[in-house]
Design an enzyme around this catalytic site. Structure first.
Site, short mmCIF file in Angstrom:
data_model
loop_
_atom_site.label_atom_id
_atom_site.label_comp_id
_atom_site.label_asym_id
_atom_site.label_seq_id
_atom_site.Cartn_x
_atom_site.Cartn_y
_atom_site.Cartn_z
N TYR A 195 10.13 -2.49 -18.96
CA TYR A 195 9.04 -1.62 -19.43
C TYR A 195 7.88 -1.58 -18.43
CZ TYR A 195 10.47 -1.64 -24.45
OH TYR A 195 11.10 -1.48 -25.64
N HIS A 228 10.15 25.97 -34.32
CA HIS A 228 10.43 26.69 -33.08
C HIS A 228 9.17 27.32 -32.52
CE1 HIS A 228 12.99 28.74 -30.25
NE2 HIS A 228 12.39 29.88 -30.54
N GLU A 252 6.72 1.58 -16.18
CA GLU A 252 5.48 2.26 -16.54
C GLU A 252 4.48 2.25 -15.38
OE1 GLU A 252 5.51 1.82 -21.39
OE2 GLU A 252 4.26 0.43 -20.27
N CYS A 284 -1.01 -2.73 -23.80
CA CYS A 284 -0.76 -1.37 -24.31
C CYS A 284 -1.93 -0.41 -24.16
CB CYS A 284 -0.42 -1.42 -25.80
SG CYS A 284 0.51 -2.85 -26.31
N CYS A 341 -2.46 -6.82 -25.94
CA CYS A 341 -2.36 -5.38 -26.22
C CYS A 341 -3.67 -4.66 -25.92
CB CYS A 341 -1.95 -5.16 -27.68
SG CYS A 341 -2.05 -3.43 -28.17
N GLU A 389 13.04 20.30 -31.89
CA GLU A 389 14.01 21.04 -32.70
C GLU A 389 15.44 20.72 -32.27
OE1 GLU A 389 14.22 25.46 -32.16
OE2 GLU A 389 12.71 25.14 -30.62
N LYS A 439 -3.18 0.23 -20.51
CA LYS A 439 -2.02 0.88 -19.87
C LYS A 439 -1.96 2.35 -20.25
CE LYS A 439 1.46 1.56 -21.91
NZ LYS A 439 2.47 0.59 -22.29
P1 NDP Z 1 11.21 -7.01 -19.29
O1 NDP Z 1 11.88 -8.19 -19.85
O2 NDP Z 1 11.25 -5.72 -20.01
O3 NDP Z 1 11.72 -6.75 -17.82
C1 NDP Z 1 11.73 -7.74 -16.84
C2 NDP Z 1 12.43 -7.18 -15.63
O4 NDP Z 1 12.33 -8.08 -14.55
C3 NDP Z 1 13.91 -6.93 -15.87
O5 NDP Z 1 14.25 -5.75 -15.22
C4 NDP Z 1 14.55 -8.14 -15.24
O6 NDP Z 1 15.84 -7.90 -14.75
C5 NDP Z 1 13.63 -8.40 -14.07
N1 NDP Z 1 13.61 -9.79 -13.65
C6 NDP Z 1 13.46 -10.89 -14.42
N2 NDP Z 1 13.46 -12.01 -13.66
C7 NDP Z 1 13.61 -11.61 -12.39
C8 NDP Z 1 13.70 -12.29 -11.16
N3 NDP Z 1 13.61 -13.62 -11.10
N4 NDP Z 1 13.87 -11.56 -10.04
C9 NDP Z 1 13.95 -10.23 -10.08
N5 NDP Z 1 13.88 -9.52 -11.22
C10 NDP Z 1 13.72 -10.20 -12.37
O7 NDP Z 1 9.72 -7.52 -19.06
P2 NDP Z 1 8.39 -6.75 -18.72
O8 NDP Z 1 7.62 -7.73 -17.93
O9 NDP Z 1 8.63 -5.40 -18.16
O10 NDP Z 1 7.76 -6.57 -20.16
C11 NDP Z 1 7.58 -7.67 -21.04
C12 NDP Z 1 7.68 -7.23 -22.47
O11 NDP Z 1 6.52 -6.50 -22.82
C13 NDP Z 1 8.85 -6.32 -22.73
O12 NDP Z 1 9.94 -7.04 -23.18
C14 NDP Z 1 8.35 -5.39 -23.80
O13 NDP Z 1 8.82 -5.86 -25.04
C15 NDP Z 1 6.85 -5.49 -23.75
N6 NDP Z 1 6.27 -4.21 -23.30
C16 NDP Z 1 6.39 -3.11 -24.07
C17 NDP Z 1 5.85 -1.92 -23.68
C18 NDP Z 1 5.99 -0.72 -24.55
O14 NDP Z 1 6.29 -0.87 -25.73
N7 NDP Z 1 5.84 0.49 -24.01
C19 NDP Z 1 5.17 -1.78 -22.40
C20 NDP Z 1 5.12 -2.99 -21.65
C21 NDP Z 1 5.66 -4.14 -22.08
P3 NDP Z 1 17.15 -7.92 -15.70
O15 NDP Z 1 17.15 -6.62 -16.43
O16 NDP Z 1 18.27 -8.04 -14.73
O17 NDP Z 1 17.00 -9.10 -16.58
#
Ligand code: NDP
Length: 460
Positions: free
Chosen positions: A180, A437, A184, A48, A43, A442, A51
Protein backbone atom coordinates in the site's frame (compact mmCIF):
# COMPACT_ATOMS: atom_id res chain seq x y z
CA UNK A 1 -0.11 2.44 46.81
CA UNK A 2 -0.63 3.62 43.25
CA UNK A 3 -0.80 7.36 42.54
CA UNK A 4 -4.05 6.92 40.56
CA UNK A 5 -6.82 4.36 40.31
CA UNK A 6 -8.87 3.85 37.15
CA UNK A 7 -11.21 1.27 35.68
CA UNK A 8 -9.50 1.35 32.28
CA UNK A 9 -5.99 2.41 31.32
CA UNK A 10 -5.40 2.72 27.58
CA UNK A 11 -1.84 2.76 26.23
CA UNK A 12 -1.83 4.66 22.94
CA UNK A 13 -4.19 7.41 21.74
CA UNK A 14 -4.50 6.30 18.13
CA UNK A 15 -7.64 5.22 16.29
CA UNK A 16 -8.31 2.08 18.35
CA UNK A 17 -7.31 3.48 21.74
CA UNK A 18 -9.27 6.72 21.42
CA UNK A 19 -12.44 4.95 20.35
CA UNK A 20 -12.16 2.40 23.16
CA UNK A 21 -11.51 5.13 25.76
CA UNK A 22 -14.49 7.23 24.70
CA UNK A 23 -16.95 4.34 24.51
CA UNK A 24 -15.79 2.84 27.82
CA UNK A 25 -16.15 6.22 29.49
CA UNK A 26 -19.64 6.49 28.04
CA UNK A 27 -20.42 3.17 29.72
CA UNK A 28 -19.45 4.76 33.04
CA UNK A 29 -15.82 3.65 33.37
CA UNK A 30 -13.11 5.93 34.82
CA UNK A 31 -10.63 6.01 31.93
CA UNK A 32 -7.07 7.27 31.53
CA UNK A 33 -5.19 7.19 28.21
CA UNK A 34 -1.45 7.65 27.78
CA UNK A 35 0.15 8.89 24.57
CA UNK A 36 3.89 9.43 24.17
CA UNK A 37 3.73 11.27 20.83
CA UNK A 38 0.64 13.02 19.48
CA UNK A 39 -3.05 12.30 20.09
CA UNK A 40 -4.58 10.78 16.96
CA UNK A 41 -1.97 8.11 16.27
CA UNK A 42 -0.64 6.96 12.92
CA UNK A 43 -3.83 7.51 10.92
CA UNK A 44 -4.29 11.15 11.86
CA UNK A 45 -0.72 12.27 12.42
CA UNK A 46 1.38 10.40 9.83
CA UNK A 47 -0.84 8.01 7.94
CA UNK A 48 -4.21 7.96 6.23
CA UNK A 49 -5.18 11.61 6.72
CA UNK A 50 -1.98 13.47 5.72
CA UNK A 51 -1.47 10.85 2.99
CA UNK A 52 -4.89 11.59 1.48
CA UNK A 53 -4.13 15.32 1.57
CA UNK A 54 -0.94 14.66 -0.40
CA UNK A 55 -2.92 12.46 -2.79
CA UNK A 56 -5.31 15.35 -3.45
CA UNK A 57 -2.34 17.63 -4.05
CA UNK A 58 -0.74 15.19 -6.48
CA UNK A 59 -3.90 14.80 -8.56
CA UNK A 60 -4.08 18.45 -9.58
CA UNK A 61 -1.32 17.80 -12.11
CA UNK A 62 -3.72 15.69 -14.20
CA UNK A 63 -6.54 18.19 -13.78
CA UNK A 64 -4.43 21.01 -15.20
CA UNK A 65 -3.43 18.86 -18.17
CA UNK A 66 -6.92 17.47 -18.78
CA UNK A 67 -8.53 20.90 -18.71
CA UNK A 68 -7.10 21.78 -22.13
CA UNK A 69 -9.25 19.19 -23.92
CA UNK A 70 -12.30 20.78 -22.32
CA UNK A 71 -11.48 24.20 -23.70
CA UNK A 72 -9.56 25.72 -20.82
CA UNK A 73 -6.35 27.63 -21.22
CA UNK A 74 -4.41 28.14 -18.02
CA UNK A 75 -0.92 29.37 -17.33
CA UNK A 76 1.93 27.00 -16.64
CA UNK A 77 1.11 25.61 -13.17
CA UNK A 78 3.79 25.66 -10.50
CA UNK A 79 3.86 23.69 -7.28
CA UNK A 80 5.22 24.74 -3.89
CA UNK A 81 6.00 21.87 -1.52
CA UNK A 82 6.48 24.15 1.50
CA UNK A 83 2.94 25.54 1.14
CA UNK A 84 1.46 22.06 0.91
CA UNK A 85 3.33 20.78 3.95
CA UNK A 86 2.54 23.85 6.05
CA UNK A 87 -1.17 23.63 5.18
CA UNK A 88 -1.18 19.90 5.80
CA UNK A 89 0.49 20.41 9.20
CA UNK A 90 -2.09 23.01 10.16
CA UNK A 91 -4.91 20.61 9.34
CA UNK A 92 -3.27 17.79 11.30
CA UNK A 93 -2.83 20.10 14.32
CA UNK A 94 -6.54 21.00 14.08
CA UNK A 95 -7.51 17.33 14.00
CA UNK A 96 -5.22 16.51 16.92
CA UNK A 97 -6.88 19.26 18.95
CA UNK A 98 -10.32 17.92 17.97
CA UNK A 99 -9.35 14.41 19.08
CA UNK A 100 -8.05 15.79 22.37
CA UNK A 101 -11.16 17.81 23.09
CA UNK A 102 -13.41 14.87 22.19
CA UNK A 103 -11.57 12.78 24.76
CA UNK A 104 -11.82 15.55 27.35
CA UNK A 105 -15.54 15.99 26.65
CA UNK A 106 -15.92 12.26 27.20
CA UNK A 107 -14.21 12.76 30.61
CA UNK A 108 -11.19 10.68 29.64
CA UNK A 109 -7.98 11.73 31.44
CA UNK A 110 -5.09 12.20 28.95
CA UNK A 111 -1.47 11.83 30.04
CA UNK A 112 1.32 12.78 27.66
CA UNK A 113 3.78 10.08 28.60
CA UNK A 114 5.12 6.73 27.63
CA UNK A 115 3.37 4.10 29.75
CA UNK A 116 4.81 0.69 30.59
CA UNK A 117 3.37 -2.27 32.41
CA UNK A 118 4.76 -3.06 35.87
CA UNK A 119 2.40 -5.98 36.38
CA UNK A 120 -1.03 -7.06 35.14
CA UNK A 121 -2.76 -4.19 36.96
CA UNK A 122 -0.09 -1.52 37.29
CA UNK A 123 1.17 0.94 34.70
CA UNK A 124 4.10 3.31 35.18
CA UNK A 125 4.07 6.73 33.50
CA UNK A 126 7.67 7.37 32.49
CA UNK A 127 7.22 11.17 32.24
CA UNK A 128 6.51 11.52 35.97
CA UNK A 129 7.39 8.14 37.43
CA UNK A 130 3.85 7.86 38.80
CA UNK A 131 2.01 4.57 38.85
CA UNK A 132 -1.60 3.88 37.94
CA UNK A 133 -3.61 0.93 39.18
CA UNK A 134 -6.15 -0.22 36.60
CA UNK A 135 -8.81 -2.90 36.69
CA UNK A 136 -8.48 -3.33 32.90
CA UNK A 137 -5.65 -2.36 30.55
CA UNK A 138 -5.92 -1.88 26.80
CA UNK A 139 -2.79 -1.90 24.65
CA UNK A 140 -3.32 0.09 21.45
CA UNK A 141 0.24 1.07 20.57
CA UNK A 142 0.01 0.47 16.82
CA UNK A 143 2.96 -0.35 14.59
CA UNK A 144 6.02 1.42 13.19
CA UNK A 145 7.87 1.28 9.87
CA UNK A 146 10.35 -1.54 9.55
CA UNK A 147 13.24 -0.92 7.16
CA UNK A 148 14.50 -4.50 6.92
CA UNK A 149 18.13 -5.57 6.96
CA UNK A 150 21.00 -3.21 7.88
CA UNK A 151 22.31 -2.71 4.35
CA UNK A 152 25.18 -0.33 3.61
CA UNK A 153 23.86 3.22 3.61
CA UNK A 154 20.63 2.41 5.47
CA UNK A 155 21.09 5.70 7.37
CA UNK A 156 20.12 7.54 4.16
CA UNK A 157 16.77 5.76 3.94
CA UNK A 158 13.54 7.40 5.06
CA UNK A 159 10.20 5.81 5.89
CA UNK A 160 6.75 7.25 5.28
CA UNK A 161 7.08 9.04 8.66
CA UNK A 162 9.79 11.31 7.30
CA UNK A 163 8.20 11.61 3.85
CA UNK A 164 5.54 13.85 5.41
CA UNK A 165 8.19 16.33 6.55
CA UNK A 166 10.78 16.48 3.79
CA UNK A 167 12.30 19.97 3.52
CA UNK A 168 11.75 20.01 -0.26
CA UNK A 169 10.19 17.87 -2.97
CA UNK A 170 12.95 15.49 -4.13
CA UNK A 171 13.66 15.55 -7.85
CA UNK A 172 14.36 11.80 -8.02
CA UNK A 173 12.72 9.35 -5.59
CA UNK A 174 13.42 5.66 -5.29
CA UNK A 175 10.94 3.66 -3.22
CA UNK A 176 11.44 0.07 -2.12
CA UNK A 177 8.35 -2.06 -1.45
CA UNK A 178 5.28 -3.17 -3.34
CA UNK A 179 2.52 -2.72 -0.75
CA UNK A 180 0.00 0.00 0.00
CA UNK A 181 2.48 2.61 1.19
CA UNK A 182 5.06 2.12 -1.56
CA UNK A 183 2.43 2.28 -4.29
CA UNK A 184 0.61 5.28 -2.82
CA UNK A 185 3.77 7.31 -2.29
CA UNK A 186 5.11 6.43 -5.74
CA UNK A 187 1.98 8.00 -7.20
CA UNK A 188 2.04 10.98 -4.83
CA UNK A 189 5.65 11.88 -5.63
CA UNK A 190 5.12 11.31 -9.33
CA UNK A 191 1.99 13.49 -9.37
CA UNK A 192 3.85 16.29 -7.60
CA UNK A 193 6.60 16.19 -10.22
CA UNK A 194 9.31 13.83 -8.97
CA UNK A 195 10.92 11.19 -11.15
CA UNK A 196 9.95 7.92 -9.42
CA UNK A 197 11.41 4.40 -9.43
CA UNK A 198 9.66 1.65 -7.49
CA UNK A 199 11.76 -1.38 -6.59
CA UNK A 200 9.88 -4.50 -5.53
CA UNK A 201 11.32 -7.89 -4.62
CA UNK A 202 8.40 -9.96 -5.98
CA UNK A 203 6.96 -10.68 -9.43
CA UNK A 204 4.32 -7.97 -9.34
CA UNK A 205 3.36 -5.14 -6.97
CA UNK A 206 0.54 -5.52 -4.41
CA UNK A 207 0.93 -9.17 -3.49
CA UNK A 208 -2.36 -10.48 -2.11
CA UNK A 209 -4.51 -8.36 -4.43
CA UNK A 210 -6.27 -9.85 -7.46
CA UNK A 211 -3.74 -10.53 -10.22
CA UNK A 212 -5.69 -8.61 -12.85
CA UNK A 213 -5.80 -5.54 -10.61
CA UNK A 214 -2.08 -5.81 -9.91
CA UNK A 215 -1.27 -6.02 -13.61
CA UNK A 216 -3.69 -3.23 -14.46
CA UNK A 217 -2.23 -0.83 -11.89
CA UNK A 218 1.36 -1.65 -12.83
CA UNK A 219 0.56 -0.96 -16.49
CA UNK A 220 -1.21 2.32 -15.68
CA UNK A 221 1.62 3.49 -13.43
CA UNK A 222 4.10 2.60 -16.16
CA UNK A 223 2.12 4.61 -18.71
CA UNK A 224 2.28 7.60 -16.39
CA UNK A 225 6.05 7.37 -16.27
CA UNK A 226 6.69 5.57 -12.97
CA UNK A 227 9.47 3.04 -13.42
CA UNK A 228 8.65 -0.26 -11.69
CA UNK A 229 11.56 -2.63 -11.18
CA UNK A 230 10.42 -6.08 -9.99
CA UNK A 231 12.39 -9.05 -8.68
CA UNK A 232 15.05 -6.72 -7.22
CA UNK A 233 15.99 -5.42 -3.83
CA UNK A 234 18.05 -2.43 -2.77
CA UNK A 235 21.46 -3.77 -1.74
CA UNK A 236 23.45 -0.65 -0.92
CA UNK A 237 23.16 3.13 -0.92
CA UNK A 238 26.09 5.50 -1.19
CA UNK A 239 26.00 9.25 -0.76
CA UNK A 240 27.84 10.87 -3.68
CA UNK A 241 28.22 14.43 -4.92
CA UNK A 242 24.88 14.74 -6.66
CA UNK A 243 22.62 12.52 -4.64
CA UNK A 244 22.35 8.92 -3.53
CA UNK A 245 23.76 6.09 -5.60
CA UNK A 246 21.41 3.13 -5.11
CA UNK A 247 22.64 -0.33 -6.03
CA UNK A 248 20.11 -3.07 -6.70
CA UNK A 249 20.59 -6.82 -6.31
CA UNK A 250 21.23 -7.24 -10.06
CA UNK A 251 24.00 -4.61 -9.71
CA UNK A 252 22.04 -2.06 -11.74
CA UNK A 253 22.27 1.33 -10.03
CA UNK A 254 20.02 4.35 -9.88
CA UNK A 255 20.66 7.90 -8.77
CA UNK A 256 18.11 9.34 -6.38
CA UNK A 257 17.74 12.35 -4.13
CA UNK A 258 15.48 10.50 -1.72
CA UNK A 259 15.30 6.78 -0.95
CA UNK A 260 12.20 5.63 0.89
CA UNK A 261 11.54 2.12 2.16
CA UNK A 262 7.94 1.01 2.57
CA UNK A 263 8.81 -2.54 3.51
CA UNK A 264 6.10 -3.16 6.06
CA UNK A 265 5.41 -2.20 9.66
CA UNK A 266 6.15 -3.97 12.92
CA UNK A 267 3.85 -4.00 15.97
CA UNK A 268 5.01 -1.65 18.75
CA UNK A 269 5.62 -4.23 21.47
CA UNK A 270 9.17 -3.34 22.56
CA UNK A 271 9.78 -1.96 26.03
CA UNK A 272 6.15 -2.10 27.11
CA UNK A 273 6.77 -4.47 30.02
CA UNK A 274 4.69 -7.20 28.38
CA UNK A 275 6.86 -9.93 29.94
CA UNK A 276 6.38 -8.49 33.43
CA UNK A 277 2.64 -8.66 33.02
CA UNK A 278 2.70 -12.05 31.28
CA UNK A 279 1.30 -10.90 27.91
CA UNK A 280 2.39 -13.29 25.16
CA UNK A 281 3.16 -12.62 21.50
CA UNK A 282 2.46 -14.55 18.32
CA UNK A 283 4.63 -13.78 15.28
CA UNK A 284 5.83 -10.51 16.82
CA UNK A 285 2.33 -9.20 17.58
CA UNK A 286 0.23 -9.36 20.75
CA UNK A 287 -1.79 -12.56 20.65
CA UNK A 288 -5.51 -11.98 21.28
CA UNK A 289 -8.75 -13.95 21.15
CA UNK A 290 -11.87 -12.90 19.23
CA UNK A 291 -12.75 -10.42 22.01
CA UNK A 292 -9.25 -8.86 21.76
CA UNK A 293 -8.30 -10.38 25.12
CA UNK A 294 -4.61 -11.21 25.58
CA UNK A 295 -3.10 -14.13 27.49
CA UNK A 296 -3.70 -12.07 30.66
CA UNK A 297 -7.45 -11.94 31.40
CA UNK A 298 -7.69 -8.23 32.31
CA UNK A 299 -5.38 -7.01 29.51
CA UNK A 300 -6.71 -6.45 26.00
CA UNK A 301 -5.11 -5.25 22.76
CA UNK A 302 -6.57 -3.76 19.57
CA UNK A 303 -5.36 -2.42 16.25
CA UNK A 304 -2.03 -2.85 14.46
CA UNK A 305 -0.24 -4.07 17.60
CA UNK A 306 -2.26 -7.29 17.18
CA UNK A 307 -1.49 -7.53 13.43
CA UNK A 308 -4.91 -8.82 12.37
CA UNK A 309 -6.06 -6.50 9.57
CA UNK A 310 -3.98 -3.34 9.79
CA UNK A 311 -6.51 -0.73 8.78
CA UNK A 312 -7.84 2.23 10.77
CA UNK A 313 -11.53 1.31 10.57
CA UNK A 314 -10.69 -2.19 11.81
CA UNK A 315 -8.82 -0.79 14.83
CA UNK A 316 -11.75 1.52 15.58
CA UNK A 317 -14.21 -1.36 15.37
CA UNK A 318 -12.00 -3.52 17.61
CA UNK A 319 -11.70 -0.70 20.18
CA UNK A 320 -15.45 -0.14 20.18
CA UNK A 321 -16.20 -3.87 20.48
CA UNK A 322 -13.75 -4.17 23.38
CA UNK A 323 -15.42 -1.30 25.27
CA UNK A 324 -18.92 -2.69 24.69
CA UNK A 325 -17.79 -6.15 25.74
CA UNK A 326 -15.95 -5.20 28.92
CA UNK A 327 -17.82 -2.09 30.08
CA UNK A 328 -21.15 -2.18 28.22
CA UNK A 329 -22.24 -5.65 29.26
CA UNK A 330 -22.65 -6.56 25.57
CA UNK A 331 -20.06 -9.06 24.27
CA UNK A 332 -19.19 -8.09 20.68
CA UNK A 333 -16.84 -9.91 18.31
CA UNK A 334 -15.45 -8.06 15.32
CA UNK A 335 -16.21 -9.63 11.97
CA UNK A 336 -12.94 -9.52 10.03
CA UNK A 337 -14.38 -11.06 6.86
CA UNK A 338 -14.92 -9.11 3.64
CA UNK A 339 -13.29 -5.86 4.74
CA UNK A 340 -13.38 -3.34 1.89
CA UNK A 341 -10.18 -1.41 1.29
CA UNK A 342 -8.79 1.21 -1.05
CA UNK A 343 -5.35 2.00 -2.38
CA UNK A 344 -5.03 5.68 -3.18
CA UNK A 345 -2.92 5.12 -6.24
CA UNK A 346 -3.42 6.49 -9.73
CA UNK A 347 -5.82 5.04 -10.76
CA UNK A 348 -7.34 4.38 -7.36
CA UNK A 349 -8.15 0.81 -6.31
CA UNK A 350 -11.16 -0.41 -4.36
CA UNK A 351 -11.42 -4.06 -3.43
CA UNK A 352 -13.51 -6.34 -1.27
CA UNK A 353 -13.75 -10.08 -0.77
CA UNK A 354 -11.92 -12.84 -2.53
CA UNK A 355 -9.47 -12.57 -5.38
CA UNK A 356 -9.97 -14.90 -8.33
CA UNK A 357 -7.18 -17.14 -7.02
CA UNK A 358 -8.61 -17.32 -3.49
CA UNK A 359 -12.12 -18.01 -4.79
CA UNK A 360 -10.87 -20.79 -7.06
CA UNK A 361 -9.19 -22.45 -4.07
CA UNK A 362 -12.37 -22.34 -1.98
CA UNK A 363 -15.23 -22.87 -4.44
CA UNK A 364 -15.66 -25.63 -7.07
CA UNK A 365 -16.79 -23.27 -9.85
CA UNK A 366 -16.19 -19.56 -9.99
CA UNK A 367 -17.61 -17.25 -12.64
CA UNK A 368 -15.51 -14.23 -13.53
CA UNK A 369 -16.94 -11.03 -15.01
CA UNK A 370 -14.62 -8.24 -16.03
CA UNK A 371 -14.35 -5.19 -18.20
CA UNK A 372 -11.77 -2.58 -19.03
CA UNK A 373 -12.68 0.71 -20.65
CA UNK A 374 -11.59 4.27 -21.18
CA UNK A 375 -13.18 6.53 -18.56
CA UNK A 376 -15.50 9.09 -20.12
CA UNK A 377 -13.48 12.03 -18.84
CA UNK A 378 -10.45 10.74 -20.77
CA UNK A 379 -12.26 11.10 -24.11
CA UNK A 380 -11.96 14.87 -24.44
CA UNK A 381 -8.83 15.15 -22.34
CA UNK A 382 -7.12 12.55 -24.51
CA UNK A 383 -5.51 10.99 -21.42
CA UNK A 384 -4.21 7.48 -22.05
CA UNK A 385 -5.80 5.61 -19.15
CA UNK A 386 -8.24 2.77 -18.59
CA UNK A 387 -10.52 1.68 -15.77
CA UNK A 388 -11.04 -1.94 -14.77
CA UNK A 389 -13.92 -3.73 -13.01
CA UNK A 390 -14.04 -7.38 -11.99
CA UNK A 391 -16.65 -9.44 -10.17
CA UNK A 392 -15.96 -12.90 -8.77
CA UNK A 393 -19.10 -15.02 -8.44
CA UNK A 394 -19.74 -18.45 -6.89
CA UNK A 395 -21.37 -20.35 -9.77
CA UNK A 396 -23.39 -22.58 -7.43
CA UNK A 397 -25.03 -19.91 -5.25
CA UNK A 398 -24.58 -16.91 -7.59
CA UNK A 399 -23.14 -15.00 -4.59
CA UNK A 400 -20.71 -12.18 -5.37
CA UNK A 401 -17.53 -13.26 -3.59
CA UNK A 402 -15.27 -10.42 -4.62
CA UNK A 403 -15.22 -7.09 -6.37
CA UNK A 404 -12.09 -5.39 -7.68
CA UNK A 405 -12.12 -1.92 -9.16
CA UNK A 406 -9.38 0.28 -10.60
CA UNK A 407 -10.47 3.75 -11.63
CA UNK A 408 -11.45 7.19 -10.38
CA UNK A 409 -13.32 7.07 -7.05
CA UNK A 410 -12.85 3.31 -6.67
CA UNK A 411 -12.50 3.83 -2.92
CA UNK A 412 -15.89 5.54 -2.75
CA UNK A 413 -17.48 2.80 -4.88
CA UNK A 414 -16.14 -0.12 -2.90
CA UNK A 415 -17.60 1.22 0.35
CA UNK A 416 -21.07 0.87 -1.19
CA UNK A 417 -20.38 -2.44 -2.92
CA UNK A 418 -19.30 -3.58 0.56
CA UNK A 419 -22.85 -3.28 1.84
CA UNK A 420 -24.12 -5.58 -0.90
CA UNK A 421 -21.30 -8.11 -0.41
CA UNK A 422 -21.82 -8.19 3.38
CA UNK A 423 -25.53 -8.83 2.70
CA UNK A 424 -24.52 -11.84 0.58
CA UNK A 425 -25.85 -10.26 -2.60
CA UNK A 426 -25.95 -12.44 -5.70
CA UNK A 427 -24.96 -11.48 -9.21
CA UNK A 428 -28.72 -11.48 -9.98
CA UNK A 429 -29.19 -8.88 -7.20
CA UNK A 430 -26.54 -6.70 -8.81
CA UNK A 431 -28.18 -7.16 -12.23
CA UNK A 432 -31.61 -6.22 -10.86
CA UNK A 433 -30.39 -2.71 -10.03
CA UNK A 434 -31.01 -0.04 -12.65
CA UNK A 435 -27.84 1.61 -13.89
CA UNK A 436 -27.01 5.22 -13.08
CA UNK A 437 -26.00 6.67 -16.41
CA UNK A 438 -23.46 7.88 -17.39
CA UNK A 439 -21.22 6.75 -14.54
CA UNK A 440 -18.35 4.30 -14.24
CA UNK A 441 -20.04 2.39 -11.43
CA UNK A 442 -22.90 1.38 -13.72
CA UNK A 443 -20.51 -1.31 -14.95
CA UNK A 444 -21.19 -3.11 -11.66
CA UNK A 445 -24.81 -3.73 -12.66
CA UNK A 446 -24.38 -4.14 -16.41
CA UNK A 447 -21.74 -6.88 -16.57
CA UNK A 448 -23.87 -9.37 -18.52
CA UNK A 449 -21.28 -11.55 -20.22
CA UNK A 450 -19.21 -13.94 -18.20
CA UNK A 451 -15.51 -13.76 -19.11
CA UNK A 452 -14.82 -17.36 -18.04
CA UNK A 453 -15.46 -19.98 -15.36
CA UNK A 454 -12.66 -21.30 -13.18
CA UNK A 455 -13.17 -24.95 -12.17
CA UNK A 456 -11.35 -26.31 -9.14
CA UNK A 457 -9.09 -29.15 -10.17
CA UNK A 458 -9.82 -32.42 -8.36
CA UNK A 459 -6.94 -33.38 -6.03
CA UNK A 460 -4.60 -35.98 -7.56
P1 NDP B 1 2.78 -3.96 3.21
O1 NDP B 1 2.88 -5.13 4.09
O2 NDP B 1 1.51 -3.66 2.52
O3 NDP B 1 3.91 -4.03 2.11
C1 NDP B 1 5.26 -4.22 2.44
C2 NDP B 1 6.01 -4.39 1.14
O4 NDP B 1 7.40 -4.42 1.40
C3 NDP B 1 5.66 -5.68 0.42
O5 NDP B 1 5.63 -5.41 -0.94
C4 NDP B 1 6.81 -6.59 0.81
O6 NDP B 1 7.09 -7.56 -0.16
C5 NDP B 1 7.96 -5.61 0.87
N1 NDP B 1 9.02 -6.04 1.76
C6 NDP B 1 8.91 -6.48 3.04
N2 NDP B 1 10.12 -6.74 3.56
C7 NDP B 1 11.02 -6.48 2.61
C8 NDP B 1 12.43 -6.56 2.54
N3 NDP B 1 13.14 -6.96 3.58
N4 NDP B 1 13.03 -6.22 1.39
C9 NDP B 1 12.32 -5.79 0.33
N5 NDP B 1 10.98 -5.69 0.33
C10 NDP B 1 10.33 -6.03 1.45
O7 NDP B 1 3.26 -2.76 4.13
P2 NDP B 1 3.19 -1.20 3.95
O8 NDP B 1 4.37 -0.72 4.69
O9 NDP B 1 2.99 -0.79 2.54
O10 NDP B 1 1.86 -0.85 4.74
C11 NDP B 1 1.65 -1.29 6.08
C12 NDP B 1 0.19 -1.50 6.35
O11 NDP B 1 -0.46 -0.25 6.43
C13 NDP B 1 -0.51 -2.27 5.26
O12 NDP B 1 -0.55 -3.62 5.55
C14 NDP B 1 -1.89 -1.69 5.24
O13 NDP B 1 -2.74 -2.54 5.96
C15 NDP B 1 -1.77 -0.35 5.93
N6 NDP B 1 -2.01 0.74 4.97
C16 NDP B 1 -3.24 0.89 4.42
C17 NDP B 1 -3.48 1.91 3.54
C18 NDP B 1 -4.84 2.06 2.94
O14 NDP B 1 -5.79 1.50 3.47
N7 NDP B 1 -4.97 2.76 1.82
C19 NDP B 1 -2.44 2.84 3.14
C20 NDP B 1 -1.18 2.58 3.76
C21 NDP B 1 -0.99 1.57 4.63
P3 NDP B 1 6.25 -8.94 -0.27
O15 NDP B 1 4.97 -8.61 -0.95
O16 NDP B 1 7.14 -9.81 -1.10
O17 NDP B 1 6.09 -9.43 1.12
Amino acid sequence: MADHNVDLFVIGAGSGGVRAARIASGHGARVMVAEEYRVGGTCVIRGCVPKKLLVYASRFADEFEDAAGYGWTAGEPTFDWATLIANKDREIARLEAAYTSNLERAKVAIVKSRAVLEDAHTVRLLATGETVRAETILIATGAAPHLGAEIAGIEHVISSNEAFHLPALPRRVLIQGGGYIAVEFANIFHGLGSEVTLVYRGEQILRGFDNDIRDHLATEMGKRGIKIVCKQTVDAIEKVDHGLDVELSDRESFMADCVMFATGRKPNVQGLGLEKAGVTLARGAIAVDEFSRTSVPNIYAVGDVTDRINLTPVAIREGHAFADTVFGGKPVKVDHADVPTAVFSEPELGVIGLTETQAAERYPRVDVYKTSFRPMKATLSGRDTRSFFKLIVDAASDRVLGCHIAGPDAGEMIQLVGIAVKMNATKADFDAVMAVHPTASEELVTLRTKAYTVERQAAE
